[in-house]
Each structure stands twice: as C-alpha cells, then as structure tokens.
Design an enzyme around this catalytic site. Structure first.
Site, PDB file in Angstrom:
ATOM      1  N   THR A 190      74.108 -59.021 -33.659  1.00 21.56           N
ATOM      2  CA  THR A 190      73.105 -59.736 -33.918  1.00 21.56           C
ATOM      3  C   THR A 190      71.714 -58.994 -33.373  1.00 21.56           C
ATOM      4  OG1 THR A 190      73.208 -60.541 -31.581  1.00 21.56           O
ATOM      5  CG2 THR A 190      74.356 -61.716 -33.078  1.00 21.56           C
ATOM      6  N   GLU A 337      77.296 -64.755 -36.735  1.00 22.34           N
ATOM      7  CA  GLU A 337      78.470 -65.340 -36.012  1.00 22.34           C
ATOM      8  C   GLU A 337      79.219 -66.081 -36.960  1.00 22.34           C
ATOM      9  OE1 GLU A 337      75.406 -65.254 -34.705  1.00 22.34           O
ATOM     10  OE2 GLU A 337      75.525 -65.080 -32.523  1.00 22.34           O
ATOM     11  N   LYS A 447      57.225 -78.015 -26.963  1.00 19.21           N
ATOM     12  CA  LYS A 447      57.474 -79.060 -26.132  1.00 19.21           C
ATOM     13  C   LYS A 447      56.044 -79.302 -25.815  1.00 19.21           C
ATOM     14  CE  LYS A 447      60.431 -80.773 -22.784  1.00 19.21           C
ATOM     15  NZ  LYS A 447      61.015 -80.770 -21.672  1.00 19.21           N
ATOM     16  N   TRP A 452      58.847 -83.235 -28.700  1.00 18.40           N
ATOM     17  CA  TRP A 452      59.251 -81.922 -29.661  1.00 18.40           C
ATOM     18  C   TRP A 452      58.284 -81.735 -30.722  1.00 18.40           C
ATOM     19  CZ3 TRP A 452      61.472 -78.323 -26.507  1.00 18.40           C
ATOM     20  CH2 TRP A 452      62.381 -78.964 -25.676  1.00 18.40           C
TER      21      TRP A 452
HETATM   22  P1  ADP Z   1      69.132 -62.812 -35.840  1.00 18.86           P
HETATM   23  O1  ADP Z   1      68.096 -63.438 -36.752  1.00 18.86           O
HETATM   24  O2  ADP Z   1      69.077 -63.441 -34.666  1.00 18.86           O
HETATM   25  O3  ADP Z   1      69.838 -61.647 -36.198  1.00 18.86           O
HETATM   26  P2  ADP Z   1      71.078 -64.243 -37.674  1.00 18.86           P
HETATM   27  O4  ADP Z   1      70.519 -63.344 -38.785  1.00 18.86           O
HETATM   28  O5  ADP Z   1      72.396 -64.340 -37.613  1.00 18.86           O
HETATM   29  O6  ADP Z   1      70.521 -63.796 -36.483  1.00 18.86           O
HETATM   30  O7  ADP Z   1      70.290 -65.576 -37.689  1.00 18.86           O
HETATM   31  C1  ADP Z   1      70.737 -66.704 -37.678  1.00 18.86           C
HETATM   32  C2  ADP Z   1      69.692 -67.883 -37.272  1.00 18.86           C
HETATM   33  O8  ADP Z   1      68.675 -67.889 -38.711  1.00 18.86           O
HETATM   34  C3  ADP Z   1      70.174 -69.335 -37.127  1.00 18.86           C
HETATM   35  O9  ADP Z   1      70.769 -69.570 -36.086  1.00 18.86           O
HETATM   36  C4  ADP Z   1      68.937 -69.922 -37.601  1.00 18.86           C
HETATM   37  O10 ADP Z   1      68.061 -70.173 -36.557  1.00 18.86           O
HETATM   38  C5  ADP Z   1      68.309 -69.440 -38.611  1.00 18.86           C
HETATM   39  N1  ADP Z   1      68.560 -69.738 -40.038  1.00 18.86           N
HETATM   40  C6  ADP Z   1      69.548 -69.107 -40.869  1.00 18.86           C
HETATM   41  N2  ADP Z   1      69.505 -69.732 -42.086  1.00 18.86           N
HETATM   42  C7  ADP Z   1      68.537 -70.763 -41.924  1.00 18.86           C
HETATM   43  C8  ADP Z   1      67.869 -71.981 -42.832  1.00 18.86           C
HETATM   44  N3  ADP Z   1      68.441 -72.027 -44.108  1.00 18.86           N
HETATM   45  N4  ADP Z   1      67.156 -72.711 -42.208  1.00 18.86           N
HETATM   46  C9  ADP Z   1      66.641 -72.675 -40.969  1.00 18.86           C
HETATM   47  N5  ADP Z   1      66.968 -71.536 -40.022  1.00 18.86           N
HETATM   48  C10 ADP Z   1      68.142 -70.645 -40.886  1.00 18.86           C
END
Ligand code: ADP
Length: 555
Positions: A190, A337, A447, A452
């Site tokens: 990540t 994940e 918040k 929210w």
């Molecule tokens: P990071 O950005 O931490 O590297 P990821 O690429 O795995 O990790 O991102 C996952 C996160 O991206 C999700 O938990 C969510 O918050 C956000 N995300 C992914 N797809 C969408 C979507 N279609 N709408 C809203 N949020 C999204």
C-alpha cells in the site's frame, strides 16, 4: 472425491490468449512510434525469461521486483514470474527513496528489473538493499534518449545485466511447476499514506479467481475482442489485474509506457482502436479537458468503456463521457488488500434497471457498485453490530472472500481485521439494492459539531460546476465545531468561477452548515503516488503556512 482437484495456477491461464490468437498484438508507445510484438512472441519471451530466472537460482516464493512503466517487458514479467511460482513485486516508482528502500528490504527482493530511464531513482539507495543480487536493465527501445551511464553504481555488490542479454538463447518453452494453488505469486505494498507501507501477498488461487471474475460482463465486461489500454500503472495494485485478464483472454494490449500526458494517451487510444481503458479519476479529468480543448481531433469511436476507480469519480465527468462520446464509465471500488477489485458499477447493472431513466442510471453509477461474485461485504457500527442495508446507515466497511487479504506480509497487523473480515478503512452505506456507497475514507471524513460531512461528496459536487477543473475538500481544526471543511479549487482555463458561484451551487445540495468555510483557488492540487488527491499533504501544507479558517483569523 468426484471432481478433479486441478490447482488454480496462473501458469494455466496466462498463456491461453497467445495460444488462441497468436498473431494479435502487444503495442507499447515509444518516443517516436510504437513497439509491436505478437501475443505468441510475448509468451515465448516470458518462457525465456522464466528459464533465465531459473538459471539465476530464482525458486518458488522468491521475490522478483520490477521498477517499470507499462510496457511489453513488464507484461513478460507479469506472465513469467507468476507462472514459474516466484513472486512478482512491482515497485511504485513514485514513492520516496526512503519508502522504496524500506519496501525492498522488507520484501527481500533478489532481483530488480528496471526501465533504464528510471535508474536515477534507484541509484541513491542501491548500496542499502543487501538482498538484491542483480539489476536487470531494460534499455530504451528507441534511441531518443542517450543511454544511461552505469558507472555510477559500479561500487555496489549488485551485478547488472541487460534484459535482452538476460533472456537471449533461452528455450521458448518452460516447464511450469505444479505447485500448491495457495503459493504466493505477487506482492504489492500500500502506498503508505497512513504509516509504513504494508505488503499484501497475493496467491495463485486469489489472483486466478480475481482474473476470471474480472472478465465477466457484469464485472469489467472484458472480452477477447477488446483492445485494452491499462493506464493504471502496472506498479499499482497489479495494474488492477488487467494484464492478467487480457493475457488470459487474448486481447490486444496497448501500453502507454512513460507517456502519460492526455494528448499522447488520446492519440494512442484513437490509433490503436482501444475499446476499453482504465485509470484513476484525475487521469480521466485530464483527458476530458484535453478533448474539450481539441474537439474532433481524434477518432475515439471504438472506445466504449472506461473503468474508473481508486477514488470516487465525479458524476458530472461520467455524464460528460456518456453525453459527449457515448462512452460508459464503469466505476470500480477496491484496494491493494482486495487483489484489487471489490465492487463495480455499470450504467445498467440489473435487468430490472433496463427501463430506468438516464438520470436514474447515473445515480447508480455514482455509487461504488455491486459486489463481485464470491465476496461478502458488510457495514458495522462501533460495537461491531451489522447495520441495515437501507441506504441511510453509515458504518465501517468490512469485506471478506477468496481474494481479500487475511494479514499483511511479515507484519500481520491483527488490528486491521475483525475475525475473518478485512477492515477497509472506508465508511460506507449499503442500499436496499445492495449498492455500496462510499462516504469517505474514515480519516478524511469531516466532523463538524458532532455531525459528519463527506469530503468526497462536497468535492464531487463542486466539480460538477462548469468552470471547475479539480477540487479537493479537507478538514481544518476549529475550536467550537471540531473541524470545518475548506475547498481547494483549480479553475478551468478562462473560467470566471468565484467563491460566491461555488457556494451558491453547493447550497442546492448541502445544508448551509456543510458548506466549505473558504474556497481557496490554486493552480495545482497535490496527488499521491497513485494519482489520487493527496489530502494528507494538503492538510500538512495548510498547517505549515499557519492557515486559519476565516472566522478564526481575527482572534
Ligand atoms: P492507497 O491509495 O492507500 O495506496 P489503494 O490504492 O489500495 O491504497 O486505495 C484504496 C482506497 O481507495 C479505498 O480504501 C478507497 O478509500 C479508495 N477508493 C478506491 N476506489 C474507490 C471508489 N470507486 N470510490 C471511492 N473511493 C475509492
């Protein structure tokens, strides 16, 4: 036992496309022109690569890293390393040297394959990654840039070799091992927006099932007839699995290499008859602006689907693609994940939706979507009681299933799990039709006075206003209300947008107390290493310049 126990191995599906349609092409964009090779040659080169890796003593479970753009050699690694039972570890080239060094050491990578133009990013820490024995350099195919001088890393213990020399002369058929389907095949970290990067180790079984499910019409709707252009980097969450699915189906694959500007992407998609592409919303926002400024310059009539995920895409943008170009935007939600796809949203996703009005269909695509078959998803309150699927209750989103991570690699972090559920870190609703609606990442929710405010909803609404190019909403501390929203806005070229117009537009959708306390006009909004709006950096920049909300300035 009545049925065969054939293990679900990547080697069983990745060569399928090449066998069925050997002369179809893999096209990689170069500085001048394109590099082209057939599916058959690509698979043969993947076999050669596996042979070369085996000769270098790479065995089941060993980590092989890539530090590369989306190009044909990276695809060869995707096919070879995963099929031979070792673990492909794509490194995110946009991470800081500190994070990269940490990740390589944590993963214990043995070999790194790097595109030549990216070597300067690796050199600063080459002497601090002792597990790496060999650096295989993928040279520029066109002589548009001078070759990189390798002398600068001569004094590390790491051997170097040219990619073509590495595979040359190896047999074009490798005997793929019969291993346990639960053996690992891919490792992604990540991006560390919260704490140290965490590794997620995918297995053959998890990725095999993800690959097959991804191709379904009701998922991403991929077919062997497609010309697929994955713009999402192959170093981010396995390029959302597209290189695997396209290899299995025998699609034409079109790869942008290091040329990620909208003008070149649009030209490439037009010339290579791309029918489906995938990327984060900021990419599609840039492509939209380019097309608006250059209408009718390129023929995108073959392009019918754009998959958009990684962050919530603004509905106004999805609508624009449909109304202007007849292109369906498919929203996907997922995370590193989750291998990475979890839910998908199509314009018409159910038979009973066929007669919905266009407005109603867009209300549905605006949601993160319906769960892919085989997964389970649930929202929970703070006592871990499941909440109703009523479209109103908001809770922590948890997910489980055969391609969901069950612990982090070499650092289990049990607090990120609840029983066999992964805690996604997103807060969401689920409606009566089983659509998942992401409210926000829990750390980005605002918040205010105990209530929210969704930063995502606010910024997407602001972006639906003409004259706004990009918007980001973040919380700022407030002594009375706890937090209040402020918005950063990039105006479109020649637009006359101002704070009053934006607030007037917001008040149509939001209660007055939910409106941003200030709209700050900017030229740029920082993006993360995966191209998403970087709210952590925005918040720390505001803090660094001692930003104060308007009603606190006089105090
Ligand atoms: P990071 O950005 O931490 O590297 P990821 O690429 O795995 O990790 O991102 C996952 C996160 O991206 C999700 O938990 C969510 O918050 C956000 N995300 C992914 N797809 C969408 C979507 N279609 N709408 C809203 N949020 C999204």
């Amino acid at each position: 036992m009545t049925m065969q126990q054939t293990p679900l191995l990547m080697s069983r599906i990745l060569g399928r496309g090449a066998r069925l349609d050997p002369n179809e092409e893999i096209v990689t964009l170069l500085e001048n022109g394109t590099h082209r090779q057939t599916l058959q040659i690509t698979w043969e080169r993947a076999n050669q690569l596996a042979g070369a890796l085996h000769e270098h003593n790479i065995r089941t479970g060993d980590r092989v890293a890539s530090f590369m753009w989306n190009n044909y050699r990276h695809l060869e690694l995707y096919q070879a390393v995963t099929s031979m039972g070792s673990v492909l570890h794509p490194l995110n080239i946009r991470l800081s040297p500190v994070d990269l060094e940490y990740i390589i050491n944590h993963a214990q990578d043995r070999i790194i394959f790097a595109d030549e133009d990216l070597l300067p990013l690796l050199i600063p820490f080459l002497d601090k990654i002792p597990s790496v024995e060999l650096l295989v350099i993928c040279r520029q195919e066109d002589n548009s840039e001078t070759s990189f001088e390798h002398t600068s890393f001569k004094n590390t213990q790491i051997q170097t070799m040219d990619y073509e020399d590495f595979i040359v002369g190896k047999p074009t058929e490798y005997s793929w091992p019969e291993i346990d389907e639960n053996s690992p095949m891919g490792l992604c970290y990540t991006s560390g927006t919260t704490g140290k990067p965490k590794g997620v180790m995918y297995t053959n079984r998890s990725t095999y099932l993800h690959t097959v499910t991804q191709a379904m019409t009701d998922s991403m709707n991929l077919s062997s007839l497609d010309s697929v252009c994955g713009i999402v980097p192959m170093f981010h969450a396995m390029g959302w699995g597209l290189p695997f699915t396209a290899s299995m189906l025998g699609c034409k694959q079109v790869m942008p290499h290091r040329f990620m500007d909208p003008a070149r992407l649009v030209k490439l998609m037009a010339e290579e008859e791309v029918s489906i592409s995938a990327g984060v919303p900021t990419i599609w926002q840039g492509v939209k602006s380019f097309i608006e400024e250059n209408p009718d310059k390129f023929d995108l009539s073959r392009l019918t689907r754009l998959t958009c995920g990684g962050a919530a895409p603004p509905v106004a943008m999805m609508r624009w693609y449909w109304d202007t170009l007849g292109i369906e935007m498919i929203q996907g939600w997922g995370m590193t994940e989750t291998n990475p796809l979890g839910t998908l949203s199509r314009k018409v996703a159910k038979r009973s939706h066929m007669h919905l009005t266009e407005d109603q269909q867009f209300e549905n695509i605006a949601k993160a979507g319906l769960l892919m078959p085989g997964l389970e998803i649930e929202i929970f309150d703070e006592n871990w009681s499941p909440l109703p699927h009523d479209g109103e209750s908001v809770g922590e989103l948890l997910i489980r299933g055969p391609w969901i991570c069950s612990e982090y690699f070499n650092d289990p972090q049990p607090e990120k799990f609840h029983g066999d559920w992964l805690i996604t870190g997103d807060v969401a609703k689920i409606d009566q039709e089983e659509y998942v609606i992401i409210a926000d990442r829990s750390k980005d929710l605002i918040k205010s006075g105990g209530e929210w405010i969704s930063s995502v909803d606010l910024e997407n609404h602001i972006m639906s206003l003409e004259g706004v190019r990009q918007a980001a909403v973040v919380a700022q501390p407030h002594p009375k209300w706890d937090e209040r929203p402020v918005a950063l806005v990039i105006p479109a070229k020649d637009s006359r947008i101002n704070e009053e117009l934006i607030l007037k537009h917001c008040v149509q959708m939001f209660a007055r107390w939910q409106l941003p306390d200030e709209i700050i006009f900017v030229d740029e909004i920082p993006l993360t290493s995966t191209g998403k709006i970087d709210k952590k950096t925005i918040r720390s920049d505001l803090q660094a310049r001692h930003y104060k909300l308007p009603d606190l300035r006089a105090i």
